[in-house]
Design a protein around this motif. Structure first.
Motif, mmCIF file in Angstrom:
data_model
loop_
_atom_site.group_PDB
_atom_site.id
_atom_site.type_symbol
_atom_site.label_atom_id
_atom_site.label_comp_id
_atom_site.label_asym_id
_atom_site.label_seq_id
_atom_site.Cartn_x
_atom_site.Cartn_y
_atom_site.Cartn_z
ATOM 1 N N HIS A 193 -9.519 -6.631 1.521
ATOM 2 C CA HIS A 193 -8.682 -7.323 0.529
ATOM 3 C C HIS A 193 -9.550 -8.096 -0.460
ATOM 4 N N SER A 251 -1.938 -15.740 1.402
ATOM 5 C CA SER A 251 -1.024 -14.604 1.459
ATOM 6 C C SER A 251 -1.819 -13.341 1.757
ATOM 7 N N ASN A 252 -1.339 -12.545 2.675
ATOM 8 C CA ASN A 252 -2.002 -11.332 3.179
ATOM 9 C C ASN A 252 -3.192 -11.635 4.074
ATOM 10 N N ASN A 273 -5.015 -12.663 7.644
ATOM 11 C CA ASN A 273 -4.687 -12.174 8.977
ATOM 12 C C ASN A 273 -5.217 -13.090 10.066
ATOM 13 N N ILE A 329 -0.146 -10.758 10.334
ATOM 14 C CA ILE A 329 -0.325 -10.835 8.878
ATOM 15 C C ILE A 329 0.675 -11.830 8.301
#
Length: 223
Positions: A49, A182-183, A185, A222
């Motif tokens: 990411h 956000s996103n 993990n 997540i």
């Protein structure tokens, strides 16, 4: 606190906290467990990411329980291999004594000389150990941890629920959710049903993944 060193099935060491009757890493392979759960499943996903993002700030990792330093050591190596700068923040209430660290065989297995650098780094401040790795160790309980940072990945490597059940409740996972981007993990070795429920209640989407040897499944959550 009574600590016993144990050789695990993959030839790497773990430690047993005899007071809590809890292991720092799996007796079925400390090194393979850390690599599989926290690096392959957690860090590499965060790096994927990160590399798609235009942001130039370091990738941020939070570890619950600095412990032996194995997860930090593997992260440092992976950061350099991927050429991604990582800021690594971790909490630990009971740091290991120098002689306990010196007996661990991770440097020998990984052909490095970095474990003592991690343990000898100053507490309560960021310490840049290489262009790709900055370590910040905080001597505090997770519940008392405060930071302005938001994290790309969280390694949830607390002692087992049988030893510290309070660290696996929904309220703790809500605290961790507030620390994640956000996103981002969270990865953990513990896949108990109630842990999955508590993660979902805290707002995570929970994925089950095959675990390392002798471990049927592990979790990546997540946000």
């Amino acid at each position: 606190m009574s600590i016993q060193r144990i050789l695990t099935s993959d030839g790497s060491h773990t430690l047993l906290n005899q007071t809590l009757n809890a292991y720092y890493h799996s007796v079925n392979g400390a090194l393979q467990e850390s690599q599989s759960i926290y690096i392959d499943l957690g860090l590499k996903e965060a790096i994927r990411h990160y590399q798609l993002s235009p942001i130039s700030a370091p990738l941020t990792v939070f570890e619950m329980g600095f412990g032996t330093g194995l997860n930090a050591l593997l992260t440092w190596l992976e950061a350099e291999a991927a050429q991604v700068p990582v800021r690594y923040v971790t909490v630990e209430v009971h740091p290991l004594a120098e002689e306990q660290v010196a007996g661990l065989n991770y440097d020998g297995l990984l052909e490095t000389h970095r474990l003592l650098q991690l343990h000898e780094a100053e507490w309560e401040q960021p310490v840049q150990l290489s262009p790709y790795f900055t370590l910040e160790k905080r001597r505090t309980k997770l519940q008392d941890f405060e930071t302005s940072l938001q994290f790309d990945a969280i390694y949830y490597d607390a002692f087992a629920p049988s030893a510290q059940p309070e660290l696996w409740e929904r309220e703790v996972f809500e605290q961790l959710a507030s620390l994640l981007k956000s996103n981002g993990n969270l990865t953990t070795y513990c896949s108990k049903s109630y842990v999955q429920r508590n993660l979902r209640a805290a707002g995570f989407t929970v994925e089950k993944h095959p675990g390392p040897k002798w471990k049927r499944e592990v979790l990546r959550a997540i946000l």
